[in-house]
Design a protein around this motif. Sequence first.
Motif, PDB file in Angstrom:
ATOM      1  N   ASN A  46       0.816  -1.214   0.000  1.00 40.73           N
ATOM      2  CA  ASN A  46       0.000   0.000   0.000  1.00 40.73           C
ATOM      3  C   ASN A  46       0.849   1.264   0.000  1.00 40.73           C
ATOM      4  O   ASN A  46       0.405   2.309  -0.492  1.00 40.73           O
ATOM      5  CB  ASN A  46      -0.984  -0.032   1.163  1.00 40.73           C
ATOM      6  N   GLU A  47       2.061   1.183   0.509  1.00 37.68           N
ATOM      7  CA  GLU A  47       2.987   2.314   0.365  1.00 37.68           C
ATOM      8  C   GLU A  47       3.315   2.531  -1.106  1.00 37.68           C
ATOM      9  O   GLU A  47       3.374   3.673  -1.588  1.00 37.68           O
ATOM     10  CB  GLU A  47       4.265   2.056   1.156  1.00 37.68           C
ATOM     11  N   VAL A  48       3.536   1.438  -1.837  1.00 36.25           N
ATOM     12  CA  VAL A  48       3.804   1.532  -3.277  1.00 36.25           C
ATOM     13  C   VAL A  48       2.606   2.138  -4.000  1.00 36.25           C
ATOM     14  O   VAL A  48       2.745   3.004  -4.875  1.00 36.25           O
ATOM     15  CB  VAL A  48       4.137   0.136  -3.848  1.00 36.25           C
ATOM     16  N   ARG A  49       1.418   1.714  -3.620  1.00 35.55           N
ATOM     17  CA  ARG A  49       0.211   2.208  -4.285  1.00 35.55           C
ATOM     18  C   ARG A  49      -0.024   3.686  -3.979  1.00 35.55           C
ATOM     19  O   ARG A  49      -0.392   4.464  -4.868  1.00 35.55           O
ATOM     20  CB  ARG A  49      -0.996   1.368  -3.855  1.00 35.55           C
ATOM     21  N   ARG A  50       0.188   4.068  -2.741  1.00 32.95           N
ATOM     22  CA  ARG A  50      -0.003   5.481  -2.395  1.00 32.95           C
ATOM     23  C   ARG A  50       0.968   6.388  -3.161  1.00 32.95           C
ATOM     24  O   ARG A  50       0.629   7.518  -3.521  1.00 32.95           O
ATOM     25  CB  ARG A  50       0.158   5.690  -0.890  1.00 32.95           C
ATOM     26  N   ALA A  51       2.158   5.876  -3.418  1.00 35.65           N
ATOM     27  CA  ALA A  51       3.161   6.666  -4.128  1.00 35.65           C
ATOM     28  C   ALA A  51       2.726   7.005  -5.553  1.00 35.65           C
ATOM     29  O   ALA A  51       3.188   7.998  -6.128  1.00 35.65           O
ATOM     30  CB  ALA A  51       4.498   5.930  -4.152  1.00 35.65           C
ATOM     31  N   VAL A  52       1.843   6.182  -6.116  1.00 33.42           N
ATOM     32  CA  VAL A  52       1.342   6.453  -7.472  1.00 33.42           C
ATOM     33  C   VAL A  52      -0.143   6.831  -7.433  1.00 33.42           C
ATOM     34  O   VAL A  52      -0.849   6.714  -8.431  1.00 33.42           O
ATOM     35  CB  VAL A  52       1.574   5.243  -8.405  1.00 33.42           C
ATOM     36  N   ARG A  53      -0.591   7.274  -6.234  1.00 38.03           N
ATOM     37  CA  ARG A  53      -1.952   7.779  -6.039  1.00 38.03           C
ATOM     38  C   ARG A  53      -3.032   6.737  -6.340  1.00 38.03           C
ATOM     39  O   ARG A  53      -4.092   7.046  -6.896  1.00 38.03           O
ATOM     40  CB  ARG A  53      -2.182   9.038  -6.882  1.00 38.03           C
ATOM     41  N   GLU A  54      -2.755   5.480  -5.955  1.00 37.45           N
ATOM     42  CA  GLU A  54      -3.762   4.431  -6.048  1.00 37.45           C
ATOM     43  C   GLU A  54      -4.318   4.140  -4.665  1.00 37.45           C
ATOM     44  O   GLU A  54      -3.615   4.281  -3.653  1.00 37.45           O
ATOM     45  CB  GLU A  54      -3.161   3.159  -6.648  1.00 37.45           C
ATOM     46  N   LEU A  55      -5.577   3.720  -4.611  1.00 34.36           N
ATOM     47  CA  LEU A  55      -6.209   3.398  -3.335  1.00 34.36           C
ATOM     48  C   LEU A  55      -5.561   2.165  -2.717  1.00 34.36           C
ATOM     49  O   LEU A  55      -5.092   1.265  -3.432  1.00 34.36           O
ATOM     50  CB  LEU A  55      -7.703   3.146  -3.535  1.00 34.36           C
ATOM     51  N   PRO A  56      -5.515   2.090  -1.392  1.00 38.60           N
ATOM     52  CA  PRO A  56      -4.929   0.908  -0.742  1.00 38.60           C
ATOM     53  C   PRO A  56      -5.763  -0.341  -0.994  1.00 38.60           C
ATOM     54  O   PRO A  56      -6.970  -0.268  -1.230  1.00 38.60           O
ATOM     55  CB  PRO A  56      -4.918   1.285   0.738  1.00 38.60           C
ATOM     56  N   VAL A  57      -5.097  -1.484  -0.932  1.00 39.32           N
ATOM     57  CA  VAL A  57      -5.759  -2.778  -1.070  1.00 39.32           C
ATOM     58  C   VAL A  57      -6.104  -3.304   0.324  1.00 39.32           C
ATOM     59  O   VAL A  57      -5.216  -3.379   1.187  1.00 39.32           O
ATOM     60  CB  VAL A  57      -4.837  -3.785  -1.785  1.00 39.32           C
ATOM     61  N   PRO A  58      -7.356  -3.661   0.592  1.00 39.62           N
ATOM     62  CA  PRO A  58      -7.681  -4.271   1.881  1.00 39.62           C
ATOM     63  C   PRO A  58      -7.236  -5.727   1.916  1.00 39.62           C
ATOM     64  O   PRO A  58      -7.119  -6.383   0.867  1.00 39.62           O
ATOM     65  CB  PRO A  58      -9.207  -4.156   1.949  1.00 39.62           C
TER      66      PRO A  58
END
Length: 230
Positions: A157-169
């Motif tokens: 989720n850190e990787v996703r936030r870095a590219v402005r993607e929503l976190p994965v539950p």
Amino acid sequence: MIQAIFFDFNGVIINDERIHLKAYREVLLAEDVTLTDEDYFACLGMDDAAFVRAAYTRAGRSLSDDKTHALIAREHELHREFIKNDLPVPSGVVSFIKASSRHYQLGIVSMAERSEIDHVLSLTGLDGLFSVIVSAGPNLKHKPAPDCYLRGLELLNEVRRAVRELPVPAPECLVIEDAPPGISAARDAGMRTIGVTTTVSESQLRDAQADIVTANLGDWTPDAVHHLFG
């Protein structure tokens, strides 16, 4: 809907649990410490340091940190020798990982040391396909504790936030494991699970409450994951 797949390493990507057994048996025998099949498979999910300490505890022997590191290093040398000319990574598993990388974010969550993971990934051409890799570390509890999978999700989720993607539950993560401690770790982290019978029996994986048990990961496709897990 599954958005990410976390793979265990030993026994899932590389079918080498019995190779590690052979290597550790040789290393420990040189120290007059016996290692039975039952001893080895009872320790699935442990990192190398915990495994070596458990072997010495069974033998009633003390063990320094320096000796622990030396034994692990020797085992790694033997393991690399044993797989040098016959790498036990099935082509179907490589194909499944490559195909899955086009549909899902992938991670490795393992109690192996990072150097050993990187070595095999480079040999198979799988390096670069995984968004995150969690390996053994001094502050990370080994399986069946869920810490490693929770850490994997945190890093993803850190990787996703870095590219402005929503976190994965967690419920939208699929874990592929070969042993009950790994299944338990993933389930306690709130993730879905596939158990692969490369290391233990189908009944052991079902007793650990794997959602699905399969004999051959190489038979799987991203479409099968989507169909069975949504």
